[in-house]
Structures are given as C-alpha cells and as structure tokens.
Design a protein around this motif. Sequence first.
Motif, PDB file in Angstrom:
ATOM      1  N   ILE A   1       0.835  -1.197   0.000  1.00 31.31           N
ATOM      2  CA  ILE A   1       0.000   0.000   0.000  1.00 31.31           C
ATOM      3  C   ILE A   1       0.868   1.245   0.000  1.00 31.31           C
ATOM      4  O   ILE A   1       1.654   1.460   0.915  1.00 31.31           O
ATOM      5  CB  ILE A   1      -0.926   0.030   1.235  1.00 31.31           C
ATOM      6  CG1 ILE A   1      -1.792  -1.202   1.315  1.00 31.31           C
ATOM      7  CG2 ILE A   1      -1.794   1.275   1.222  1.00 31.31           C
ATOM      8  CD1 ILE A   1      -2.651  -1.260   2.562  1.00 31.31           C
TER       9      ILE A   1
ATOM     10  N   ILE B   1      -5.797  -3.246  -3.778  1.00 27.64           N
ATOM     11  CA  ILE B   1      -6.602  -2.039  -3.605  1.00 27.64           C
ATOM     12  C   ILE B   1      -7.707  -1.959  -4.653  1.00 27.64           C
ATOM     13  O   ILE B   1      -8.857  -1.633  -4.327  1.00 27.64           O
ATOM     14  CB  ILE B   1      -5.706  -0.785  -3.674  1.00 27.64           C
ATOM     15  CG1 ILE B   1      -4.748  -0.756  -2.487  1.00 27.64           C
ATOM     16  CG2 ILE B   1      -6.554   0.485  -3.686  1.00 27.64           C
ATOM     17  CD1 ILE B   1      -3.772   0.393  -2.513  1.00 27.64           C
TER      18      ILE B   1
ATOM     19  N   LEU C   1      -8.743   3.940   3.016  1.00 29.03           N
ATOM     20  CA  LEU C   1      -7.443   4.129   2.387  1.00 29.03           C
ATOM     21  C   LEU C   1      -6.853   5.463   2.830  1.00 29.03           C
ATOM     22  O   LEU C   1      -7.599   6.402   3.141  1.00 29.03           O
ATOM     23  CB  LEU C   1      -7.564   4.134   0.861  1.00 29.03           C
ATOM     24  CG  LEU C   1      -7.752   2.811   0.126  1.00 29.03           C
ATOM     25  CD1 LEU C   1      -7.941   3.086  -1.354  1.00 29.03           C
ATOM     26  CD2 LEU C   1      -6.560   1.885   0.346  1.00 29.03           C
TER      27      LEU C   1
ATOM     28  N   ALA D   1      -6.245   7.077  -2.138  1.00 32.44           N
ATOM     29  CA  ALA D   1      -7.633   7.032  -2.608  1.00 32.44           C
ATOM     30  C   ALA D   1      -7.861   8.020  -3.746  1.00 32.44           C
ATOM     31  O   ALA D   1      -8.583   7.728  -4.710  1.00 32.44           O
ATOM     32  CB  ALA D   1      -8.578   7.325  -1.450  1.00 32.44           C
TER      33      ALA D   1
END
Length: 294
Positions: free
Chosen positions: A100, A223, A239, A244
Amino acid sequence: MEFKALRAFAAVVRQGGFSQAAKHLFATQPTISKAVRQLEHELGITLLDRSGHKSRLTAAGEVVYHRALRILAERDDLLAELDEIRGLRQGSLQLGLPPIGSNILYAPVFARYRKRYPGIDVRLVEHGSDRLESLLLSGDIELGATLLPAPDTFDSQPVCCEPLVALLPADHPCAGRQSLDFTDLGDTPFILFEASFSLNRILLGAARRRNLKPVIAARSSQIDFITELVATGMGVSFLPRRIAQQRPHPKVAQVLLDEPDTQWDMAMIWRRDAFLSPAARAWLDIVREIYPPA
C-alpha cells in the motif's frame, strides 16, 4: 561451528522444509541436508525430528534456532561494518516495503537512490507491515516501512502522516458527507486488507475503543479489488487520502474519516542498536530529503 550450517538450519525452519530452504538459499537439497546433519553432529544432539511427513524442531532445536538467528544477525552487522570501508561504490541494501502506497511514497526515493548510487544492489521484498517487522527482527532485511507506532525493538524515521478516507458505495447514506466517524456507519460491514497489514490493526483498534465490533465482509491485498467490492455495495473500506485520490471510481464515494488515532503515519524502521550499513543510511538520507521532518 560454521555460519553456513547455521544459515542452512535457520532457513529450513523459516521456509518450512529442506526443499524450500534450498530454493531460498540457491543451493541443492542434499547440500542443505548435509549442512544440518553436520551441525547436529558437531553439537551432539538432534535438532529436527524427521519421523513424520514434515520435520519438526526438537526442544534442543528450538534453543539452537533462536540462538542462530541472533548469531547470524550479529554476523550481518559485522559484515555491514566492514562494507563501510568500501564506501557506496558497491554493496547491497535489503529493503522491505508494503504494497500500500509504495508507488506514491517510495518510487521517487528509489529513483533518486538508483541515480546517485548505481553500484548498490537494492534487494526489495514486499509484505504487509507486520511481516516486514518479523523480517527485520530475523535479519532478513535491514530497513522496512511500516505504520507507527512501531514496537520498542525498532528505531524509526518519519516519512509522512496522512488522514484516512472511507470508501463508500455511492448510494450509501453517508456518501455525500464531508466527514464521518465509525458510529455514522451503523452496521455497514468492513472490507479490510489481509491480516498482515498494520492498517487493519489501527482501524480495528479504533473500533474497539468505541465498543464496536464490525462485521468483516472480505479481505484482500489488492486495492483495486477492494474498491470494486465497495462499488458493488458489499461494505466500506479505508485508504490513505492521497492513495484514494489516485483511484476515483464512479460508484464509490470518498469521505474523510474523522476518527481519533487512525492516521496513516508511515515511517522507515530498523532494529534498535543495529549497525546500519552506509547503503541503508544513504537511503534514509534520501527519504529525509524528499520528506523533510515537519
């Protein structure tokens, strides 16, 4: 006692078998088996119970395994100190990054590092923060990226602190709001990342502080897949805001999460009191250049 034998034994335990250890160490299985047998012969005690389908640690094996991890980590520290004499014209950096946000936060660092130190071989592994912390403790990587707070066994250097946003189905009652907290979500199920991701720990910890126990509808490490699940109305996910914003979806609303202690507080970490190689310190210097302390 040879380091090669200790490393082979530790790899068999960590990787779950002789064949897996051989692949990990780029050796043959007979070579690994011979090294472990020699170690057992030298110590005069059986370290692995091979009577079943899978080798298991004996009581003595447990002791030797944990000692071996410390000895190998100390050896790596010694070699790293010697590498300092050679400077940064050659060498390697064992680096762990989470899936991430690495494309946003660490791709610029990687590019500048590669341009400045082309002779350094960056050996990258990608895992959730919890797994990276385990790899740091075992000495498999030198630096890792994780969410703060980190355990006391690590030192850290801040990278960035970002609020979280809730990803909601476009028709959710809270979709048009500027911000929300967990109580606003009612019984909306959560869609979380896989268990090794520290973001889960932060979110579920915040929910517990409100005496909430959300239903977990699904987990994934991807994601884009999580976003699509939200779009179908399966639940809500979360997120960091800047991640995002890179993934707008016509059927997903992004609403700021106004919940205490849920920031995406990212940092580089390393084993406390461990020697950092010049390659590792150079990486931290570039991180500090790109993300100067507030």
